[in-house]
Enzyme design. Structure first.
Site, PDB file in Angstrom:
ATOM      1  N   ARG A 137       0.879  -1.183   0.000  1.00  0.00           N
ATOM      2  CA  ARG A 137       0.000   0.000   0.000  1.00  0.00           C
ATOM      3  C   ARG A 137       0.911   1.225   0.000  1.00  0.00           C
ATOM      4  NH1 ARG A 137      -5.556   1.440   2.985  1.00  0.00           N
ATOM      5  NH2 ARG A 137      -6.153  -0.031   1.373  1.00  0.00           N
ATOM      6  N   HIS A 197      -6.708   0.487  -7.085  1.00  0.00           N
ATOM      7  CA  HIS A 197      -7.016  -0.366  -5.929  1.00  0.00           C
ATOM      8  C   HIS A 197      -7.638  -1.652  -6.489  1.00  0.00           C
ATOM      9  CE1 HIS A 197      -7.603  -1.476  -1.915  1.00  0.00           C
ATOM     10  NE2 HIS A 197      -8.476  -0.592  -1.497  1.00  0.00           N
ATOM     11  N   GLN A 239      -9.695  -4.159  -4.305  1.00  0.00           N
ATOM     12  CA  GLN A 239     -11.014  -3.624  -3.969  1.00  0.00           C
ATOM     13  C   GLN A 239     -11.983  -3.832  -5.135  1.00  0.00           C
ATOM     14  OE1 GLN A 239     -12.031  -1.872  -1.000  1.00  0.00           O
ATOM     15  NE2 GLN A 239     -14.012  -2.308  -1.937  1.00  0.00           N
ATOM     16  N   ASP A 249     -16.880   7.113  -3.269  1.00  0.00           N
ATOM     17  CA  ASP A 249     -15.705   6.990  -2.402  1.00  0.00           C
ATOM     18  C   ASP A 249     -15.476   8.376  -1.789  1.00  0.00           C
ATOM     19  OD1 ASP A 249     -13.341   6.171  -1.171  1.00  0.00           O
ATOM     20  OD2 ASP A 249     -12.134   6.193  -3.008  1.00  0.00           O
ATOM     21  N   CYS A 268     -16.316   1.643  -1.028  1.00  0.00           N
ATOM     22  CA  CYS A 268     -15.198   0.775  -0.622  1.00  0.00           C
ATOM     23  C   CYS A 268     -14.941   0.844   0.880  1.00  0.00           C
ATOM     24  CB  CYS A 268     -13.942   1.166  -1.388  1.00  0.00           C
ATOM     25  SG  CYS A 268     -13.532   2.914  -1.214  1.00  0.00           S
ATOM     26  N   ARG A 309     -13.911  -8.772   0.564  1.00  0.00           N
ATOM     27  CA  ARG A 309     -12.479  -8.489   0.424  1.00  0.00           C
ATOM     28  C   ARG A 309     -11.666  -9.712   0.870  1.00  0.00           C
ATOM     29  NH1 ARG A 309     -10.225  -3.446   0.197  1.00  0.00           N
ATOM     30  NH2 ARG A 309      -8.400  -4.747  -0.222  1.00  0.00           N
TER      31      ARG A 309
HETATM   32  N1  NVA Z   1      -9.624   6.613  -2.359  1.00  0.00           N
HETATM   33  C1  NVA Z   1      -9.395   6.210  -0.987  1.00  0.00           C
HETATM   34  C2  NVA Z   1      -9.669   4.749  -0.867  1.00  0.00           C
HETATM   35  C3  NVA Z   1      -9.462   4.172   0.515  1.00  0.00           C
HETATM   36  C4  NVA Z   1      -9.738   2.697   0.572  1.00  0.00           C
HETATM   37  C5  NVA Z   1      -7.981   6.548  -0.591  1.00  0.00           C
HETATM   38  O1  NVA Z   1      -7.063   6.390  -1.407  1.00  0.00           O
HETATM   39  O2  NVA Z   1      -7.774   7.015   0.521  1.00  0.00           O
HETATM   40  N1   CP Z   2     -11.412  -0.295   1.326  1.00  0.00           N
HETATM   41  C1   CP Z   2     -10.186  -0.340   1.855  1.00  0.00           C
HETATM   42  O1   CP Z   2      -9.194  -0.574   1.182  1.00  0.00           O
HETATM   43  O2   CP Z   2     -10.139  -0.111   3.186  1.00  0.00           O
HETATM   44  P1   CP Z   2      -8.821   0.085   4.051  1.00  0.00           P
HETATM   45  O3   CP Z   2      -8.243   1.426   3.665  1.00  0.00           O
HETATM   46  O4   CP Z   2      -9.303   0.087   5.473  1.00  0.00           O
HETATM   47  O5   CP Z   2      -7.864  -1.018   3.752  1.00  0.00           O
END
Ligand code: NVA
Ligand code: CP
Length: 312
Positions: free
Chosen positions: A102, A129, A132, A222, A262, A290
Site C-alpha cells: 500500500r 485499488h 477492492q 468513495d 469501498c 475483500r
Molecule cells: N480513495 C481512498 C480509498 C481508501 C480505501 C484513498 O485512497 O484514501
Molecule cells: N477499502 C479499503 O481498502 O479499506 P482500508 O483502507 O481500510 O484497507
C-alpha cells in the site's frame, strides 16, 4: 509471474479464475472448512498508509489457509533511505511468497514488480485499488447473478478506486459511467490507456450526477479526499457537495439500484447515513468479500492449479 498490480494487466478469463477460486473458498468457509492450501507460505505486507480492510482481509485470508503474514511499514523495511529500493525488494522477495503493498506513489509498486521476484499485489496506490475492485465486481455478481451489461455508475472523484472499477468494468463488459466535478475526472491519460487495452470499453463521463445514475444497477462512491490529500479536504468539500450520494440522488436511480462504497466512508460527506445504512446498501457485503477475494488472489497469483488446490 502473476502480479496483481493493476487490473489492466489481467484478462477477463483471469478475473473469472480468481472469482471461481474465491467463490469456492467462500462456500467452504461458510461450511466451516478451512483448507490449509497455503501451509508454510509467507505473505509480506508493506504499507505506507493506514488500512483496516486491506490489511486484515489479507491477514485473515492467509491465516485461514494455513500460511503466515508479516506486516511492515515502509520505514521499517528501510525504504526511507536506509537501503537502495531494488535491494529491499530483492531481499523481501526472497523471504516472501507474495508482497502486498500500500503506497502513495504507484512507482514503488512498479519498482517492486521489477525487482521483487515474487507476485506483487497492489493493496492501493495513487493509481489503483485492484483488490477492492475485484471484490466489488465479485459482490455485484453475487447480487445480480451476472456482470455483463450491468451498469456501474461512480459518483465522485476520479481516483484510485474509480480507475480500478473502470478497468474491471471494461474487462467484464459492463457499461461504466462516472460523474465528477470539473477537474476531478478520470485523467485523459488513463482513459487512453484503458481504451487501448479494452477497445470495446463502454465508458461515459458526465458532470451531471442525476443523469449519471438514471440507468445505474450500482451507484458507487468513495471519499472526496483520499489518503494523502487531507490538505485539500476543505476545498474538496465545497467542490464535491453536489455529488453527495443521498436519498434525493438515489431517487433519480432505478429503485433496484444498489449502493456501494469501498469504505472507510465519511458519513454526511460523500454519502448520507440513510443511503449507507439503507436497504439497497451492500457495503458490508463488499467489505466481507475483500477476504474471500483475497484468498482467490493469493492462490491464483501462485499459478497453482486452482481446481486441484481448492478441491483438496
Ligand atoms: N480513495 C481512498 C480509498 C481508501 C480505501 C484513498 O485512497 O484514501
Ligand atoms: N477499502 C479499503 O481498502 O479499506 P482500508 O483502507 O481500510 O484497507
Amino acid at each position: 509471474m502473476r502480479h496483481v498490480d493493476s487490473l489492466l494487466r489481467l484478462s477477463a478469463q483471469e478475473v473469472e479464475e480468481i472469482f471461481r477460486i474465491s467463490a469456492d473458498l467462500k462456500t467452504k468457509w461458510n461450511q466451516g472448512a478451512r483448507p490449509r492450501l497455503l501451509d508454510g507460505r509467507v505473505m509480506t505486507l508493506l504499507f505506507e498508509k493506514p488500512s483496516l480492510r486491506t490489511r486484515i482481509s489479507f491477514e485473515s485470508a492467509i491465516a485461514h489457509l494455513g500460511g503466515s503474514s508479516i506486516f511492515l511499514t515502509c520505514a521499517e523495511a528501510g525504504l526511507n533511505g536506509r537501503e537502495a529500493l531494488p535491494d529491499v525488494a530483492r531481499v523481501l522477495g526472497g523471504y516472501s511468497d507474495w508482497i502486498v503493498m500500500r503506497t502513495f506513489s504507484h512507482r514503488l509498486v512498479a519498482d517492486f514488480v521489477k525487482h521483487g521476484q515474487c507476485p506483487i499485489i497492489n493493496g492501493l496506490s495513487d493509481q489503483g485499488h485492484p483488490c477492492q475492485a475485484l471484490a466489488d465486481l465479485f459482490t455485484i455478481r453475487e447480487v445480480y447473478g451476472n456482470l455483463k451489461g450491468r451498469t456501474l455508475t461512480f459518483v465522485g472523484d476520479g481516483n484510485n478506486v474509480a480507475r480500478s472499477l473502470a478497468a474491471g468494468a471494461a474487462l467484464l463488459g459492463m457499461p461504466f459511467i462516472i460523474s465528477s466535478p470539473l477537474g476531478y475526472e478520470l485523467s485523459q491519460e488513463f482513459m487512453a490507456q484503458l481504451r487501448t487495452r479494452v477497445p470495446t470499453a463502454d465508458m461515459t463521463m458526465t458532470p451531471d450526477p442525476q443523469a449519471a445514475v438514471a440507468r445505474a444497477d450500482i451507484v458507487y462512491t468513495d471519499v472526496w479526499a483520499s489518503m494523502g490529500q487531507e490538505a485539500e479536504q476543505e476545498k474538496r468539500k465545497t467542490v464535491f457537495a453536489p455529488y453527495q450520494v443521498n436519498a434525493r440522488l438515489m431517487s433519480a436511480a432505478p429503485k433496484s439500484a444498489r449502493f456501494m462504497h469501498c469504505l472507510p466512508a465519511r458519513r454526511g460527506m460523500e454519502v448520507t447515513d440513510e443511503v449507507l445504512d439503507g436497504p439497497n446498501s451492500i457495503v458490508f457485503d463488499q467489505a466481507e468479500n475483500r477476504m474471500h477475494v483475497a484468498k482467490g488472489i493469493l492462490i491464483w497469483s501462485l499459478g497453482s492449479d486452482p481446481v486441484h488446490s481448492t478441491s483438496e
